[in-house]
Design a protein around this motif. Structure first.
Motif, short mmCIF file in Angstrom:
data_model
loop_
_atom_site.label_atom_id
_atom_site.label_comp_id
_atom_site.label_asym_id
_atom_site.label_seq_id
_atom_site.Cartn_x
_atom_site.Cartn_y
_atom_site.Cartn_z
N THR A 266 43.16 -42.06 9.34
CA THR A 266 42.66 -41.39 10.54
C THR A 266 41.18 -41.70 10.78
OG1 THR A 266 42.05 -39.35 9.35
CG2 THR A 266 44.30 -39.50 10.21
N ASP A 267 40.55 -42.36 9.83
CA ASP A 267 39.14 -42.73 9.98
C ASP A 267 38.98 -43.62 11.21
OD1 ASP A 267 36.50 -42.64 9.38
OD2 ASP A 267 36.60 -43.91 7.60
N GLY A 268 37.95 -43.37 11.98
CA GLY A 268 37.75 -44.14 13.21
C GLY A 268 38.61 -43.64 14.35
N PHE A 269 39.10 -42.41 14.22
CA PHE A 269 39.92 -41.78 15.27
C PHE A 269 41.16 -42.61 15.60
CE2 PHE A 269 35.47 -40.53 15.96
CZ PHE A 269 35.57 -39.15 15.86
N ASN A 270 41.80 -43.14 14.57
CA ASN A 270 42.99 -43.96 14.76
C ASN A 270 44.18 -43.07 15.14
OD1 ASN A 270 45.12 -45.74 14.66
ND2 ASN A 270 45.01 -46.10 12.47
N SER A 271 44.47 -42.99 16.43
CA SER A 271 45.51 -42.06 16.91
C SER A 271 46.91 -42.48 16.47
CB SER A 271 45.46 -41.96 18.44
OG SER A 271 45.74 -43.20 19.04
N LEU A 272 47.09 -43.74 16.07
CA LEU A 272 48.40 -44.15 15.57
C LEU A 272 48.73 -43.46 14.24
CD1 LEU A 272 48.39 -47.98 16.40
CD2 LEU A 272 49.70 -46.16 17.55
N ALA A 273 47.70 -42.91 13.59
CA ALA A 273 47.91 -42.17 12.33
C ALA A 273 47.98 -40.66 12.57
CB ALA A 273 46.79 -42.49 11.35
N GLU A 305 59.46 -40.66 15.34
CA GLU A 305 59.04 -40.02 16.59
C GLU A 305 58.47 -41.08 17.52
OE1 GLU A 305 57.87 -35.54 16.06
OE2 GLU A 305 56.45 -36.73 14.92
N PRO A 306 59.33 -41.73 18.31
CA PRO A 306 58.84 -42.77 19.22
C PRO A 306 58.01 -42.17 20.35
CG PRO A 306 61.14 -42.28 19.69
CD PRO A 306 60.77 -41.49 18.46
N LEU A 307 56.95 -42.89 20.72
CA LEU A 307 56.08 -42.43 21.80
C LEU A 307 55.66 -43.62 22.66
CD1 LEU A 307 53.75 -40.02 19.77
CD2 LEU A 307 55.40 -39.34 21.52
N SER A 308 55.46 -43.36 23.93
CA SER A 308 54.95 -44.39 24.83
C SER A 308 53.48 -44.68 24.50
CB SER A 308 55.05 -43.93 26.28
OG SER A 308 54.20 -42.81 26.50
N SER A 309 52.99 -45.82 24.93
CA SER A 309 51.61 -46.21 24.60
C SER A 309 50.60 -45.22 25.18
CB SER A 309 51.32 -47.62 25.12
OG SER A 309 51.55 -47.69 26.52
N SER A 310 50.90 -44.64 26.33
CA SER A 310 49.96 -43.71 26.95
C SER A 310 49.79 -42.44 26.13
CB SER A 310 50.42 -43.36 28.37
OG SER A 310 51.69 -42.74 28.34
N ALA A 311 50.81 -42.09 25.34
CA ALA A 311 50.74 -40.86 24.54
C ALA A 311 49.72 -40.97 23.42
CB ALA A 311 52.11 -40.55 23.95
N ALA A 314 44.62 -41.12 24.50
CA ALA A 314 43.57 -40.11 24.70
C ALA A 314 42.73 -39.99 23.43
CB ALA A 314 44.22 -38.78 25.06
N PRO A 315 41.66 -39.17 23.44
CA PRO A 315 40.95 -38.88 22.19
C PRO A 315 41.91 -38.31 21.15
CG PRO A 315 39.67 -38.13 24.07
CD PRO A 315 40.98 -38.59 24.62
N PHE A 316 41.67 -38.58 19.88
CA PHE A 316 42.60 -38.30 18.79
C PHE A 316 43.26 -36.93 18.91
CE2 PHE A 316 44.04 -36.96 14.66
CZ PHE A 316 44.44 -38.11 14.01
N ALA A 317 42.47 -35.88 19.05
CA ALA A 317 43.00 -34.51 19.05
C ALA A 317 43.91 -34.24 20.24
CB ALA A 317 41.87 -33.50 19.02
N GLU A 318 43.78 -35.03 21.30
CA GLU A 318 44.57 -34.81 22.51
C GLU A 318 45.80 -35.71 22.57
OE1 GLU A 318 41.99 -35.10 25.92
OE2 GLU A 318 40.38 -34.05 24.86
N THR A 319 45.93 -36.64 21.63
CA THR A 319 47.09 -37.51 21.63
C THR A 319 48.30 -36.78 21.06
OG1 THR A 319 46.52 -38.43 19.46
CG2 THR A 319 45.74 -39.61 21.41
N GLN A 320 49.47 -37.31 21.37
CA GLN A 320 50.70 -36.70 20.88
C GLN A 320 50.96 -37.19 19.46
OE1 GLN A 320 53.63 -36.69 23.95
NE2 GLN A 320 55.29 -36.06 22.60
#
Length: 411
Positions: A266-273, A305-311, A314-320
């Motif tokens: 999650t370092d660097g606000f990696n939303s994929l994690a 949990e598949p997600l679209s790229s737009s999900a 956003a900033p990490f805390a706001e991503t799905q």
């Protein structure tokens, strides 16, 4: 029906408890005796033959969230990766899992569109509102063998007790994804140095362990069968260990990514994690691995949990939260074997026969299982092109993994 001959393949059979290299014949997804006439011969040298897998937790996103995935797209991904039976939580949007008739329709659609056997966990409360028990008798009639409130909060503990008593009377298993709402609040990352340094709202391990401890007391009081899904903390393993030693009717699973990935990603606000429960510490990972090895944690699920790229934009805390996991499941299992955590047959049990037993479907799984041919030495690059799932959300992009399903034999 065609007959396939596979020569010199390592057969990993959790039903017969056998692990040996042999030549086998398969017809209509079943092993048969040797025959003279075959339609296809496969060189199985260096390959593994194992039963299809049973996944205790995956979200396919249909109905209601087809922008992320459909029964067709995710069923195709599951099947291609050797996962034939998929169990999904009751939190689709809109929620239909409190209606037995609608559940039956989804199960049929998953078979027709995706070629998989879908098993739906029913809602524990009406609409997952946490206030009134759902019609569990109707859900059981509709085919549910378990109920859950997924990640939704209960209004109070009295509601929990009443639903557990109701489920116990119907011999339904209750599935908990344990998280104490007041402690988790709006958190999105593991409580630790990395999240703190980045200013991310945190979810302490205590949010999981407090919830587990409370639910275990309720399980003991009501006698209901319970399953704890998606454990993420080392301390949770000890709570489940103590409950089992006490004779409580509990089982547990862990997501494959929790046995490999940690909060470092999650370092660097990696939303994929960004996943929930969050990726935890190295110590948690080690204790979860030990728990699976010792059988305290019964099974390993995908938590797909598949997600679209737009999900994830956003900033990490706001991503799905969520990670697509069907396509990497076998390779990460092979990695556990390479790292010495399991013998191959032990791993096969954790992803097939044991989850079937947990889900009360051993006999059905044995009848429908079929077989999967795995190349445990096949190297492949994780990319948007190699992932079959509609969701392309994984922190493993760019990594070379080893191990892949190369053929399936299903009736």
């Amino acid at each position: 029906m065609s007959i396939v001959k596979i020569e010199n393949v390592r057969v990993l059979d959790p039903i017969q408890k056998t692990d040996q290299v042999q030549t086998v014949y398969i017809e209509n997804g079943k092993l048969i005796g040797a025959v003279d006439q075959v339609d296809e011969t496969i060189d199985g040298q260096g390959k593994w033959l194992m039963p299809t897998m049973v996944d205790l937790c995956a979200r396919l996103r249909e109905p209601g969230q087809q922008q992320h995935g459909t029964l067709k797209s995710e069923g195709k991904a599951a099947r291609a990766n050797g996962i034939l039976h998929v169990i999904t939580p009751p939190d689709s949007k809109p929620i239909v899992q409190d209606n037995g008739a609608l559940i039956h329709g989804l199960i049929e659609k998953a078979q027709l569109d995706g070629g998989i056997h879908l098993h739906i966990i029913g809602a524990q409360t009406q609409g997952l509102n946490g206030k009134q028990p759902a019609n569990m008798a109707g859900l059981k009639k509709g085919g549910c063998t378990a109920v859950s409130n997924a990640n939704a909060a209960f209004e109070n503990d009295d509601v929990v007790i009443r639903t557990l008593e109701y489920a116990a009377g119907l011999d339904l298993t209750v599935v908990f994804y344990a998280e104490e709402p007041q402690l988790a609040k709006d958190g999105c990352a593991h409580e630790g140095f990395i999240a703190s340094r980045q200013g991310l709202p945190m979810i302490p391990a205590l949010a999981e362990t407090v919830a587990i401890a409370k639910y275990l007391l309720m399980i003991e009081a009501t006698g209901v069968k319970a399953h704890f899904g998606l454990l993420s903390c080392g301390a949770s393993v000890e709570l489940i260990r103590a409950a089992k030693a006490k004779g409580l009717p509990v089982t547990a699973d862990v997501a494959m990514h929790q046995l490999h990935l940690t909060e470092q990603l999650t370092d660097g606000f990696n939303s994929l994690a960004h996943v929930r429960p969050p990726l935890r510490s190295e110590q948690d990972k080690a204790l979860l691995r030990q728990g699976v090895k010792e059988g305290v944690i019964d099974a390993i699920c995908t938590h797909h949990e598949p997600l679209s790229s737009s999900a994830k934009m956003a900033p990490f805390a706001e991503t799905q939260p969520g990670i697509t996991a069907f396509d990497t499941y076998v390779a990460l299992g092979v990695q556990l074997i390479q790292e010495g955590l399991f013998e191959p047959l032990e791993w096969v049990e954790k992803v097939s026969s044991i989850p079937a037993q947990v889900a009360n479907m051993t006999e059905r799984w044995q009848q429908e299982a079929g077989w999967v041919l795995v190349d445990p030495e096949l190297e492949w690059l994780v990319s948007k092109e190699t992932i079959i799932s509609q969701g392309k959300n994984t922190p493993l992009f760019g990594q070379t993994l080893i191990g892949k399903v190369i053929d399936i034999f299903i009736s």
